[in-house]
Design a protein around this motif. Structure first.
Motif, PDB file in Angstrom:
ATOM      1  N   ASN A 274      -1.393   1.858  -9.122  1.00  0.00           N
ATOM      2  CA  ASN A 274      -1.444   3.319  -9.037  1.00  0.00           C
ATOM      3  C   ASN A 274      -2.408   3.745  -7.928  1.00  0.00           C
ATOM      4  O   ASN A 274      -3.218   4.654  -8.079  1.00  0.00           O
ATOM      5  CB  ASN A 274      -1.828   3.950 -10.378  1.00  0.00           C
ATOM      6  CG  ASN A 274      -1.499   5.439 -10.441  1.00  0.00           C
ATOM      7  OD1 ASN A 274      -0.818   5.980  -9.561  1.00  0.00           O
ATOM      8  ND2 ASN A 274      -2.005   6.107 -11.473  1.00  0.00           N
ATOM      9  N   ILE A 275      -2.300   3.062  -6.783  1.00  0.00           N
ATOM     10  CA  ILE A 275      -3.075   3.400  -5.587  1.00  0.00           C
ATOM     11  C   ILE A 275      -2.280   4.449  -4.812  1.00  0.00           C
ATOM     12  O   ILE A 275      -1.130   4.219  -4.420  1.00  0.00           O
ATOM     13  CB  ILE A 275      -3.295   2.146  -4.715  1.00  0.00           C
ATOM     14  CG1 ILE A 275      -4.113   1.099  -5.480  1.00  0.00           C
ATOM     15  CG2 ILE A 275      -3.979   2.514  -3.402  1.00  0.00           C
ATOM     16  CD1 ILE A 275      -4.152  -0.264  -4.794  1.00  0.00           C
ATOM     17  N   GLY A 276      -2.885   5.594  -4.582  1.00  0.00           N
ATOM     18  CA  GLY A 276      -2.168   6.655  -3.871  1.00  0.00           C
ATOM     19  C   GLY A 276      -1.900   6.294  -2.419  1.00  0.00           C
ATOM     20  O   GLY A 276      -0.804   6.536  -1.898  1.00  0.00           O
ATOM     21  N   GLU A 277      -2.907   5.725  -1.754  1.00  0.00           N
ATOM     22  CA  GLU A 277      -2.758   5.291  -0.369  1.00  0.00           C
ATOM     23  C   GLU A 277      -3.541   4.004  -0.188  1.00  0.00           C
ATOM     24  O   GLU A 277      -4.741   3.960  -0.430  1.00  0.00           O
ATOM     25  CB  GLU A 277      -3.283   6.351   0.598  1.00  0.00           C
ATOM     26  CG  GLU A 277      -3.228   5.923   2.061  1.00  0.00           C
ATOM     27  CD  GLU A 277      -3.842   6.963   2.996  1.00  0.00           C
ATOM     28  OE1 GLU A 277      -3.094   7.876   3.410  1.00  0.00           O
ATOM     29  OE2 GLU A 277      -5.054   6.872   3.280  1.00  0.00           O
ATOM     30  N   LEU A 278      -2.860   2.959   0.228  1.00  0.00           N
ATOM     31  CA  LEU A 278      -3.485   1.664   0.500  1.00  0.00           C
ATOM     32  C   LEU A 278      -3.521   1.458   2.008  1.00  0.00           C
ATOM     33  O   LEU A 278      -2.489   1.460   2.673  1.00  0.00           O
ATOM     34  CB  LEU A 278      -2.697   0.535  -0.162  1.00  0.00           C
ATOM     35  CG  LEU A 278      -3.156  -0.899   0.150  1.00  0.00           C
ATOM     36  CD1 LEU A 278      -4.549  -1.144  -0.399  1.00  0.00           C
ATOM     37  CD2 LEU A 278      -2.150  -1.914  -0.409  1.00  0.00           C
ATOM     38  N   VAL A 279      -4.725   1.293   2.554  1.00  0.00           N
ATOM     39  CA  VAL A 279      -4.902   0.973   3.971  1.00  0.00           C
ATOM     40  C   VAL A 279      -5.130  -0.527   4.080  1.00  0.00           C
ATOM     41  O   VAL A 279      -6.092  -1.058   3.515  1.00  0.00           O
ATOM     42  CB  VAL A 279      -6.092   1.735   4.573  1.00  0.00           C
ATOM     43  CG1 VAL A 279      -6.310   1.318   6.023  1.00  0.00           C
ATOM     44  CG2 VAL A 279      -5.876   3.235   4.473  1.00  0.00           C
ATOM     45  N   THR A 280      -4.246  -1.222   4.798  1.00  0.00           N
ATOM     46  CA  THR A 280      -4.312  -2.685   4.841  1.00  0.00           C
ATOM     47  C   THR A 280      -4.800  -3.254   6.174  1.00  0.00           C
ATOM     48  O   THR A 280      -5.289  -4.381   6.220  1.00  0.00           O
ATOM     49  CB  THR A 280      -2.935  -3.302   4.551  1.00  0.00           C
ATOM     50  OG1 THR A 280      -2.027  -2.977   5.619  1.00  0.00           O
ATOM     51  CG2 THR A 280      -2.380  -2.822   3.219  1.00  0.00           C
ATOM     52  N   ASN A 281      -4.629  -2.539   7.287  1.00  0.00           N
ATOM     53  CA  ASN A 281      -4.831  -3.115   8.633  1.00  0.00           C
ATOM     54  C   ASN A 281      -4.017  -4.395   8.816  1.00  0.00           C
ATOM     55  O   ASN A 281      -4.397  -5.275   9.595  1.00  0.00           O
ATOM     56  CB  ASN A 281      -6.316  -3.424   8.899  1.00  0.00           C
ATOM     57  CG  ASN A 281      -7.164  -2.194   9.050  1.00  0.00           C
ATOM     58  OD1 ASN A 281      -6.671  -1.141   9.428  1.00  0.00           O
ATOM     59  ND2 ASN A 281      -8.447  -2.303   8.744  1.00  0.00           N
ATOM     60  N   ASP A 282      -2.925  -4.498   8.140  1.00  0.00           N
ATOM     61  CA  ASP A 282      -2.122  -5.720   8.109  1.00  0.00           C
ATOM     62  C   ASP A 282      -0.843  -5.512   8.914  1.00  0.00           C
ATOM     63  O   ASP A 282      -0.067  -4.591   8.624  1.00  0.00           O
ATOM     64  CB  ASP A 282      -1.780  -6.060   6.658  1.00  0.00           C
ATOM     65  CG  ASP A 282      -1.016  -7.364   6.505  1.00  0.00           C
ATOM     66  OD1 ASP A 282      -0.740  -8.031   7.528  1.00  0.00           O
ATOM     67  OD2 ASP A 282      -0.678  -7.711   5.357  1.00  0.00           O
ATOM     68  N   PRO A 283      -0.595  -6.345   9.925  1.00  0.00           N
ATOM     69  CA  PRO A 283       0.654  -6.204  10.693  1.00  0.00           C
ATOM     70  C   PRO A 283       1.907  -6.239   9.833  1.00  0.00           C
ATOM     71  O   PRO A 283       2.922  -5.642  10.194  1.00  0.00           O
ATOM     72  CB  PRO A 283       0.600  -7.392  11.660  1.00  0.00           C
ATOM     73  CG  PRO A 283      -0.852  -7.676  11.827  1.00  0.00           C
ATOM     74  CD  PRO A 283      -1.462  -7.399  10.477  1.00  0.00           C
ATOM     75  N   ALA A 284       1.846  -6.921   8.685  1.00  0.00           N
ATOM     76  CA  ALA A 284       3.009  -6.967   7.803  1.00  0.00           C
ATOM     77  C   ALA A 284       3.376  -5.585   7.284  1.00  0.00           C
ATOM     78  O   ALA A 284       4.516  -5.348   6.878  1.00  0.00           O
ATOM     79  CB  ALA A 284       2.741  -7.909   6.626  1.00  0.00           C
TER      80      ALA A 284
END
Length: 447
Positions: free
Chosen positions: A7-17
């Motif tokens: 239930n994460i509203g916005e996940l910031v990953t910095n992940d190219p995937a």
């Protein structure tokens, strides 16, 4: 045991995937519209201290434990790649004088040197621990700590021993300024810094740094800086440089020349400086300038105990090693000294990866807050909210040549910051507000 954060509203990953391209030249803005790998309505699975899965919450695999984050935003933990957090005393009077018009010259460092030399080891340890705890409470999960307030063999080594208790990212900064007792014998001090002081400090350090600032009478000139950096490299340390803070000078050029991981401050840059930094990234790494991760590096660093595949540390070698020099900007210093801010957009437009860090120190910038630094970068250096966040996470990791932090790709260390807000934009949209709801470090909730 596995943990599902859902239930994460916005996940910031910095992940190219997930589209985390990092700095980019698209549109001439220096940053792609979504260069930070955002996943809406997301979930993360943590296992054995690492990121095991990220993606839409609707597709999340089962886990042993579940944490509902109620629509909050989740970011990689901040990576603060420049701090001076082991010291004694304060310089509040110096700050007050600056606020009434006295310029900053770096000369007040001698005040901290005297206090640090006189302090007990327990007092230094307590101050360092308190500041690192303060950083953690504000979302910083990786921090670099420098020496530089001892300027004698015993105090420099003691500072680094304490710093190593707090972080593996420790930097020998014996060449911070020339102490008063060597004012008439600069060559003698360089011999000390590159000889017996280096020998005592290198076992406790990963990096060597030097304050290259010909405009400051107690800092170091081009020949002195080169001697210090080359001695550190020969001792197996990676190179970093304080450069171009008070005026244009040789700092950037020397950092690129020796293959330094980062040159920090970069307030006064010539076109040649920007070109040199950009050229250092030409073809570097697996993704070139602005790659959000640097995961395809080798393990050529000469201190094999703490680098190589699986260690999270990339090679610390000289020019041509496959990595360029990051420009690390320290806007809390400009805030505290009423100095001009660096031109971040100029660097990004040239293809130079930018890191943001606090430079937490008692004189020129006594803030431990990476959220404050992000807000300053957006407001005063005209960085986008996404670009500033990348620089405070993946950019800091690049400045430390780390591939295990600063992003939330599979296999990364599970360092996460949970905001009491729906979006990363709130870091600059609501400056000064305590937005940190939770902090996870190596898969365990720490705050």
């Amino acid at each position: 045991m596995s943990v599902l954060l859902t239930n994460i509203g916005e996940l910031v990953t910095n992940d190219p995937a997930h589209g985390g391209s990092g700095p980019d030249l698209a549109g001439g803005e220096g940053f792609a519209p979504d260069g930070i790998g955002i996943v809406p309505d997301a979930a993360v699975v943590i296992e054995e201290g690492r990121i095991a899965w990220t993606g839409p919450a609707s597709s999340a695999p089962a886990a042993d434990d579940v944490v509902d984050l109620a629509g909050r935003c989740v970011l990689p933990g901040f990576v603060d790649s420049h701090s001076h957090t082991v010291f004694a005393g304060d310089r509040a009077a110096e700050f007050a004088a600056r606020m009434t018009g006295e310029p900053y010259t770096g000369g007040g460092i001698a005040t901290t040197v005297a206090a640090t030399r006189a302090a007990s080891e327990d007092d230094l340890r307590a101050r360092g621990r308190a500041l690192v705890r303060e950083m953690l409470a504000q979302g910083t999960t990786t921090v670099e700590i420098k020496s530089g307030y001892g300027q004698d063999i015993a105090t420099e080594a003691r500072t680094l021993r304490i710093a190593r208790e707090l972080t593996p990212e420790t930097t020998y900064l014996g060449a911070h300024t020339v102490p008063a007792e060597y004012a008439d014998d600069r060559a003698g001090y360089i011999d000390l810094v590159t000889g017996p002081m280096l020998a005592a400090c290198a076992p406790h350090a990963r990096w060597v740094d030097v304050f290259c600032e010909p405009a400051a009478p107690t800092a170091f000139d081009e020949d002195e800086v080169r001697a210090v950096l080359l001695a550190g490299l020969r001792a197996g340390l990676g190179a970093r440089v304080h450069g171009n803070q008070l005026a244009a000078g040789p700092g950037v050029r020397l950092a690129v020349e020796v293959g330094a991981a980062s040159v920090d401050h970069c307030t006064h840059l010539t076109d040649a400086d920007v070109d040199a930094l950009a050229a250092s990234w030409s073809g570097a790494g697996s993704g070139g300038p602005g790659a959000a991760r640097f995961a395809d590096a080798g393990s050529d660093y000469v201190r094999p105990a703490d680098v190589g595949p699986g260690s999270g540390r990339l090679a610390d070698v000289g020019p041509g090693a496959g990595f360029g020099t990051v420009a690390t900007l320290l806007p809390a210093v400009e805030f505290s000294t009423r100095s001009p801010y660096p031109d971040a957009r100029r660097l990004l437009a040239a293809g130079v990866p930018v890191a943001l860090a606090t430079d937490c120190n008692p004189g020129s910038g006594y803030s431990s807050s990476m959220p404050f630094v992000v807000a300053l970068a957006v407001r005063e250096m005209r960085m986008s909210p996404a670009g500033a966040l990348w620089s405070a996470t993946a950019g800091g990791a690049a400045a430390l040549r780390r591939d295990d932090v600063g992003h939330l790709g599979v296999g990364a260390r599970a360092d996460l910051t949970v905001l009491d807000a729906p979006s990363h934009t709130y870091l600059s949209y609501r400056p000064g507000v305590p937005l940190i709801h939770q902090v996870w470090q190596s898969g365990t909730r720490a705050v």
